[in-house]
Design a protein around this motif. Structure first.
Motif, PDB file in Angstrom:
ATOM      1  N   LEU A  12      -7.159  -6.504 -14.293  1.00 46.13           N
ATOM      2  CA  LEU A  12      -6.823  -5.277 -13.582  1.00 46.13           C
ATOM      3  C   LEU A  12      -5.388  -4.863 -13.884  1.00 46.13           C
ATOM      4  O   LEU A  12      -4.550  -5.674 -14.257  1.00 46.13           O
ATOM      5  CB  LEU A  12      -7.027  -5.467 -12.071  1.00 46.13           C
ATOM      6  N   ASP A  13      -5.099  -3.571 -13.701  1.00 43.50           N
ATOM      7  CA  ASP A  13      -3.815  -3.016 -14.135  1.00 43.50           C
ATOM      8  C   ASP A  13      -2.667  -3.270 -13.169  1.00 43.50           C
ATOM      9  O   ASP A  13      -1.527  -3.453 -13.580  1.00 43.50           O
ATOM     10  CB  ASP A  13      -3.954  -1.504 -14.356  1.00 43.50           C
ATOM     11  N   GLU A  14      -2.950  -3.211 -11.887  1.00 42.20           N
ATOM     12  CA  GLU A  14      -1.902  -3.378 -10.882  1.00 42.20           C
ATOM     13  C   GLU A  14      -2.423  -4.250  -9.750  1.00 42.20           C
ATOM     14  O   GLU A  14      -3.633  -4.383  -9.551  1.00 42.20           O
ATOM     15  CB  GLU A  14      -1.468  -2.027 -10.285  1.00 42.20           C
ATOM     16  N   ILE A  15      -1.474  -4.778  -8.968  1.00 34.76           N
ATOM     17  CA  ILE A  15      -1.808  -5.592  -7.812  1.00 34.76           C
ATOM     18  C   ILE A  15      -1.214  -4.942  -6.567  1.00 34.76           C
ATOM     19  O   ILE A  15      -0.057  -4.498  -6.575  1.00 34.76           O
ATOM     20  CB  ILE A  15      -1.260  -7.028  -7.955  1.00 34.76           C
ATOM     21  N   CYS A  16      -1.998  -4.909  -5.509  1.00 30.43           N
ATOM     22  CA  CYS A  16      -1.544  -4.384  -4.223  1.00 30.43           C
ATOM     23  C   CYS A  16      -1.742  -5.468  -3.169  1.00 30.43           C
ATOM     24  O   CYS A  16      -2.785  -6.137  -3.141  1.00 30.43           O
ATOM     25  CB  CYS A  16      -2.331  -3.128  -3.851  1.00 30.43           C
ATOM     26  N   SER A  17      -0.744  -5.645  -2.318  1.00 34.27           N
ATOM     27  CA  SER A  17      -0.839  -6.647  -1.265  1.00 34.27           C
ATOM     28  C   SER A  17      -0.250  -6.104   0.027  1.00 34.27           C
ATOM     29  O   SER A  17       0.768  -5.400   0.003  1.00 34.27           O
ATOM     30  CB  SER A  17      -0.111  -7.929  -1.683  1.00 34.27           C
ATOM     31  N   ILE A  18      -0.872  -6.419   1.146  1.00 33.99           N
ATOM     32  CA  ILE A  18      -0.433  -5.937   2.446  1.00 33.99           C
ATOM     33  C   ILE A  18       0.561  -6.924   3.046  1.00 33.99           C
ATOM     34  O   ILE A  18       0.229  -8.101   3.225  1.00 33.99           O
ATOM     35  CB  ILE A  18      -1.637  -5.771   3.392  1.00 33.99           C
ATOM     36  N   PRO A  19       1.772  -6.495   3.376  1.00 24.34           N
ATOM     37  CA  PRO A  19       2.722  -7.410   4.007  1.00 24.34           C
ATOM     38  C   PRO A  19       2.184  -7.879   5.361  1.00 24.34           C
ATOM     39  O   PRO A  19       1.781  -7.073   6.195  1.00 24.34           O
ATOM     40  CB  PRO A  19       3.981  -6.552   4.193  1.00 24.34           C
TER      41      PRO A  19
ATOM     42  N   PRO B 239       0.810  -1.224   0.000  1.00 29.21           N
ATOM     43  CA  PRO B 239       0.000   0.000   0.000  1.00 29.21           C
ATOM     44  C   PRO B 239       0.842   1.272   0.000  1.00 29.21           C
ATOM     45  O   PRO B 239       0.503   2.248  -0.675  1.00 29.21           O
ATOM     46  CB  PRO B 239      -0.832  -0.135   1.275  1.00 29.21           C
ATOM     47  N   ARG B 240       1.936   1.277   0.733  1.00 27.08           N
ATOM     48  CA  ARG B 240       2.778   2.479   0.761  1.00 27.08           C
ATOM     49  C   ARG B 240       3.437   2.714  -0.585  1.00 27.08           C
ATOM     50  O   ARG B 240       3.528   3.859  -1.048  1.00 27.08           O
ATOM     51  CB  ARG B 240       3.840   2.352   1.857  1.00 27.08           C
ATOM     52  N   GLU B 241       3.900   1.665  -1.208  1.00 29.14           N
ATOM     53  CA  GLU B 241       4.492   1.804  -2.547  1.00 29.14           C
ATOM     54  C   GLU B 241       3.452   2.275  -3.543  1.00 29.14           C
ATOM     55  O   GLU B 241       3.766   3.078  -4.444  1.00 29.14           O
ATOM     56  CB  GLU B 241       5.088   0.470  -2.985  1.00 29.14           C
ATOM     57  N   LEU B 242       2.223   1.807  -3.393  1.00 28.12           N
ATOM     58  CA  LEU B 242       1.154   2.252  -4.278  1.00 28.12           C
ATOM     59  C   LEU B 242       0.912   3.750  -4.118  1.00 28.12           C
ATOM     60  O   LEU B 242       0.776   4.475  -5.113  1.00 28.12           O
ATOM     61  CB  LEU B 242      -0.132   1.475  -3.970  1.00 28.12           C
ATOM     62  N   ALA B 243       0.872   4.209  -2.873  1.00 25.47           N
ATOM     63  CA  ALA B 243       0.673   5.639  -2.618  1.00 25.47           C
ATOM     64  C   ALA B 243       1.792   6.460  -3.259  1.00 25.47           C
ATOM     65  O   ALA B 243       1.548   7.500  -3.884  1.00 25.47           O
ATOM     66  CB  ALA B 243       0.598   5.899  -1.116  1.00 25.47           C
TER      67      ALA B 243
END
Length: 243
Positions: free
Chosen positions: A132-139, A99-103
């Motif tokens: 979908l264009d990108e993937i987000c994952s929470i460590p 999430p932080r990298e996405l922000a």
């Protein structure tokens, strides 16, 4: 402030309360546009509105029910998932951003972005993630990486606050006391050491320690004023005792 516009979509939620929880989280972090794919019934007197807090006034009643195709056709999409692939042999769940990298990646980019959350039990299907264009994952812990839907949304949208909020109730920086006030406090500390009759080298070392401590702490004007008041009262008591 970035020109990025961020919306949220929930795909096939089973529990109205989770929809309300996510709406509330959106309100907390400055988002307002919610899209629902195959949602449960959202009774204004039910748990969705009960869990939504102030988001029951705008985010939830204005949520739009759409088809999945609408999401991919109108937004730069980011699918959220707990399960990822660890290398580039399969690209459905790889590469992914935290999430932080996405922000950080969205900051300063002009794009209408949609963060997509999936089902409570199984999340987004591979067929959906593939579109979908990108993937987000929470460590998270490798032994139990799966967060519930409300938790996941809260973590992701919290990190995106740097993009979605111009200001928060927290100040951006601490207002450090003026150097003149701090030097006055240092002088008082040096005077306070006089009654202990320490060796000059020890007093110098203690004064240096005190200065380094306050240098790291960056005290505010009020904190410095309070400490100076304590020293004044302590010195007055010592003087009364000696007299």
């Amino acid at each position: 402030m970035s020109e990025t516009s961020i919306s949220v979509a929930i795909v096939d939620a089973q529990t109205p309360g989770n929809v309300g929880t996510i709406a509330r989280t959106m309100k907390n972090f400055g988002l307002s546009d919610l899209y629902l794919v195959d949602p449960p019934s959202l009774d204004p007197d039910g748990e969705a509105y009960g869990f939504a807090g102030q988001a029951r006034e705008d985010v939830l009643p204005n949520a739009q029910t759409v088809q999945f195709e609408y999401l991919v056709e109108n937004f730069h999409t980011v699918g959220c998932t707990a399960v990822t692939n660890t290398d580039d042999r399969r690209h459905i769940r790889y590469p992914f951003k935290t999430p932080r990298e996405l922000a950080d990646s969205l900051s300063g980019i002009e794009t209408d972005t949609l963060v997509v959350f999936g089902r409570e039990r199984v999340g987004l299907h591979n067929e959906e993630l593939d579109r979908l264009d990108e993937i987000c994952s929470i460590p998270a812990s490798a032994s139990y990486p799966v967060l519930n839907l409300g938790q996941a949304a809260t973590v992701v949208l919290y990190e995106l606050r740097t993009v979605t909020l111009e200001e928060t109730q927290h100040p951006d920086e601490i207002v450090r006391a003026p150097e003149r006030d701090l030097e006055g406090l240092h002088d008082q500390f040096a005077t306070f050491l006089e009654p202990i009759e320490a060796e000059p080298e020890q007093r110098t070392r203690l004064q240096r320690l005190w200065r380094r401590l306050l240098g790291r702490a960056h005290p505010t004007r009020r904190e410095v004023s309070s400490l100076r008041g304590v020293f004044r009262r302590a010195q007055a008591r010592l003087k009364e005792r000696d007299d």
